[in-house]
Design a protein around this motif. Structure first.
Motif, PDB file in Angstrom:
ATOM      1  N   THR A 149       6.100  13.902   3.674  1.00 15.46           N
ATOM      2  CA  THR A 149       5.676  12.750   3.166  1.00 15.46           C
ATOM      3  C   THR A 149       4.163  12.600   3.338  1.00 15.46           C
ATOM      4  N   ARG A 150       3.482  11.863   2.514  1.00  9.50           N
ATOM      5  CA  ARG A 150       2.265  11.773   2.603  1.00  9.50           C
ATOM      6  C   ARG A 150       1.839  10.341   3.036  1.00  9.50           C
ATOM      7  N   ARG A 151       2.549   9.450   2.966  1.00  9.85           N
ATOM      8  CA  ARG A 151       2.507   8.243   3.236  1.00  9.85           C
ATOM      9  C   ARG A 151       3.705   7.429   3.806  1.00  9.85           C
ATOM     10  N   VAL A 152       3.869   6.777   4.651  1.00  8.93           N
ATOM     11  CA  VAL A 152       5.117   5.897   5.333  1.00  8.93           C
ATOM     12  C   VAL A 152       4.554   4.594   5.496  1.00  8.93           C
ATOM     13  N   GLN A 153       5.303   3.670   4.750  1.00  5.87           N
ATOM     14  CA  GLN A 153       5.044   2.223   4.936  1.00  5.87           C
ATOM     15  C   GLN A 153       5.873   1.554   5.879  1.00  5.87           C
ATOM     16  N   ILE A 154       5.314   0.543   6.561  1.00  6.62           N
ATOM     17  CA  ILE A 154       6.029  -0.398   7.440  1.00  6.62           C
ATOM     18  C   ILE A 154       5.533  -1.668   7.126  1.00  6.62           C
ATOM     19  N   LYS A 155       6.308  -2.811   7.083  1.00  8.74           N
ATOM     20  CA  LYS A 155       5.905  -4.050   6.929  1.00  8.74           C
ATOM     21  C   LYS A 155       6.914  -5.121   7.739  1.00  8.74           C
ATOM     22  N   THR A 156       6.321  -6.244   8.041  1.00  9.59           N
ATOM     23  CA  THR A 156       7.013  -7.050   8.840  1.00  9.59           C
ATOM     24  C   THR A 156       6.517  -8.561   8.411  1.00  9.59           C
TER      25      THR A 156
ATOM     26  N   GLN B  82      -1.352   1.733  10.629  1.00  8.83           N
ATOM     27  CA  GLN B  82      -2.656   1.122  10.417  1.00  8.83           C
ATOM     28  C   GLN B  82      -2.442  -0.205   9.692  1.00  8.83           C
ATOM     29  N   PHE B  83      -3.056  -1.049   9.797  1.00  6.71           N
ATOM     30  CA  PHE B  83      -3.079  -2.456   9.068  1.00  6.71           C
ATOM     31  C   PHE B  83      -3.837  -2.244   7.936  1.00  6.71           C
ATOM     32  N   GLU B  84      -3.273  -2.699   6.873  1.00  4.76           N
ATOM     33  CA  GLU B  84      -3.664  -2.685   5.479  1.00  4.76           C
ATOM     34  C   GLU B  84      -3.794  -4.065   4.851  1.00  4.76           C
ATOM     35  N   GLY B  85      -3.245  -5.163   5.345  1.00  3.24           N
ATOM     36  CA  GLY B  85      -3.479  -6.544   5.012  1.00  3.24           C
ATOM     37  C   GLY B  85      -2.165  -7.337   4.814  1.00  3.24           C
ATOM     38  N   VAL B  86      -2.148  -8.435   4.501  1.00  4.13           N
ATOM     39  CA  VAL B  86      -1.278  -9.339   4.048  1.00  4.13           C
ATOM     40  C   VAL B  86      -0.917  -9.642   2.694  1.00  4.13           C
ATOM     41  N   LEU B  87       0.408  -9.474   2.366  1.00  8.19           N
ATOM     42  CA  LEU B  87       0.702  -9.969   0.988  1.00  8.19           C
ATOM     43  C   LEU B  87       1.411 -11.259   1.119  1.00  8.19           C
ATOM     44  N   ARG B  88       0.527 -12.351   0.670  1.00  2.72           N
ATOM     45  CA  ARG B  88       1.253 -13.352   0.745  1.00  2.72           C
ATOM     46  C   ARG B  88       2.194 -13.923   0.007  1.00  2.72           C
ATOM     47  N   LYS B  89       2.957 -14.855   0.566  1.00  3.60           N
ATOM     48  CA  LYS B  89       4.309 -15.342   0.051  1.00  3.60           C
ATOM     49  C   LYS B  89       5.179 -14.163  -1.092  1.00  3.60           C
ATOM     50  N   ASP B  90       5.262 -13.168   0.160  1.00  3.19           N
ATOM     51  CA  ASP B  90       5.955 -11.982  -0.490  1.00  3.19           C
ATOM     52  C   ASP B  90       7.388 -11.953  -0.819  1.00  3.19           C
ATOM     53  N   LYS B  91       8.161 -12.893   0.086  1.00  3.92           N
ATOM     54  CA  LYS B  91       9.607 -13.129  -0.072  1.00  3.92           C
ATOM     55  C   LYS B  91       9.899 -14.644   0.128  1.00  3.92           C
ATOM     56  N   ILE B  92      10.943 -14.695  -0.414  1.00  2.68           N
ATOM     57  CA  ILE B  92      11.560 -16.189  -0.268  1.00  2.68           C
ATOM     58  C   ILE B  92      12.595 -16.058   0.776  1.00  2.68           C
ATOM     59  N   LYS B  93      12.650 -16.514   1.819  1.00  2.00           N
ATOM     60  CA  LYS B  93      13.751 -16.623   2.783  1.00  2.00           C
ATOM     61  C   LYS B  93      14.896 -17.360   2.269  1.00  2.00           C
ATOM     62  N   GLU B  94      16.146 -17.309   2.893  1.00  2.00           N
ATOM     63  CA  GLU B  94      17.319 -18.069   2.506  1.00  2.00           C
ATOM     64  C   GLU B  94      17.143 -19.726   2.589  1.00  2.00           C
ATOM     65  N   ASN B  95      16.230 -20.062   3.468  1.00  2.00           N
ATOM     66  CA  ASN B  95      16.110 -21.306   3.689  1.00  2.00           C
ATOM     67  C   ASN B  95      14.866 -21.909   2.491  1.00  2.00           C
ATOM     68  N   GLY B  96      14.482 -21.083   1.703  1.00  2.00           N
ATOM     69  CA  GLY B  96      13.577 -21.533   0.734  1.00  2.00           C
ATOM     70  C   GLY B  96      12.098 -21.236   1.200  1.00  2.00           C
ATOM     71  N   VAL B  97      11.886 -21.215   2.423  1.00  6.94           N
ATOM     72  CA  VAL B  97      10.422 -20.836   2.709  1.00  6.94           C
ATOM     73  C   VAL B  97       9.839 -19.489   2.554  1.00  6.94           C
ATOM     74  N   SER B  98       8.537 -19.663   2.118  1.00  4.18           N
ATOM     75  CA  SER B  98       7.924 -18.189   1.810  1.00  4.18           C
ATOM     76  C   SER B  98       7.528 -17.302   2.760  1.00  4.18           C
ATOM     77  N   ARG B  99       7.877 -16.403   2.774  1.00  4.26           N
ATOM     78  CA  ARG B  99       7.314 -15.260   3.990  1.00  4.26           C
ATOM     79  C   ARG B  99       6.152 -14.391   3.485  1.00  4.26           C
ATOM     80  N   SER B 100       5.210 -14.297   4.215  1.00 10.66           N
ATOM     81  CA  SER B 100       4.058 -13.576   3.854  1.00 10.66           C
ATOM     82  C   SER B 100       4.367 -12.111   4.853  1.00 10.66           C
ATOM     83  N   ALA B 101       4.015 -11.080   4.389  1.00  9.02           N
ATOM     84  CA  ALA B 101       4.192  -9.941   4.748  1.00  9.02           C
ATOM     85  C   ALA B 101       3.067  -9.053   5.407  1.00  9.02           C
TER      86      ALA B 101
END
Length: 204
Positions: A132-139, A156-175
């Motif tokens: 592999t040339r790149r392995v990605q991990i997000k949280t 290596q931190f690359e940045g935050v993807l804002r409002k990346d997912k919508i959780k089951e409770n309807g709240v947006s999650r940034s990754a």
């Protein structure tokens, strides 16, 4: 359909854990391990509930057939019990990249060597076997415990993807996105080994 890049079955064996390919027969034991709601507080899907659990892990098996994911159960060798799960996904063989995620371990083993050993097994397979040339991990961007753990293994931190997912409770999650590249792997490996050594010394 994505070309299968990871041969099945792939089993990754370490000193304390073995990462075994997820199978339908694991579901009952895995669900019992997943039933602690604390595990899912910062994850978009709450797999402590039966329906989301069945949906998520049946989907993982279907995606494995297509070559898009490769899910594992985390089997602790000493107790002979399943203590969590992890997987490869976002698999792109042509670009030689993938993501490690959906990782959780029962709270009893938080702060132990288990997570570091799992990451060493997964990343060694990625860079040494798959080339592999790149392995990605997000949280979740607010999950400081997870972010610190990723940074400790050389992510290596690359940045935050804002409002990346919508959780089951309807709240947006940034990754928060991190990566490890092939030319960073040796340094990353040494960081993981150092973490494992320090934890083992602390428990002696």
């Amino acid at each position: 359909m994505t070309e299968a890049w990871i041969n099945h079955p792939t089993i990754l064996t370490g000193e304390t854990v073995e990462l075994r390919p997820l199978e339908k027969g694991h579901f009952e034991e895995l669900y019992l391990a997943a039933s602690d709601k604390k595990l899912w507080e910062l994850i978009p899907v709450d797999c402590s509930n039966r329906d989301p659990f069945e949906t998520a892990y049946n989907f993982a098996l279907k995606e494995r057939e297509k070559g898009n994911q490769y899910p594992f159960v985390i089997f602790r060798k000493e107790t002979k019990k399943i203590i969590g799960s992890t997987r490869f996904f976002e698999i792109y063989p042509l670009d030689k990249k993938l993501e490690i995620g959906w990782t959780w371990i029962i709270t009893q083993y938080w702060g132990t060597e288990i997570n570091f050993e799992c990451k060493l097994l997964l990343l060694s397979f990625c860079f040494d076997s798959l080339k592999t040339r790149r392995v990605q991990i997000k949280t979740d961007s607010t999950n400081l415990r997870s972010r610190k753990a990723i940074e400790k293994i050389g992510g290596q931190f690359e940045g935050v993807l804002r409002k990346d997912k919508i959780k089951e409770n309807g709240v947006s999650r940034s990754a928060a996105y991190y990566s490890i590249l092939d030319d960073e792997w040796e340094d990353s490996k040494q960081k993981i080994i150092l973490q494992l050594t320090d934890i083992k010394k602390a428990y002696r």
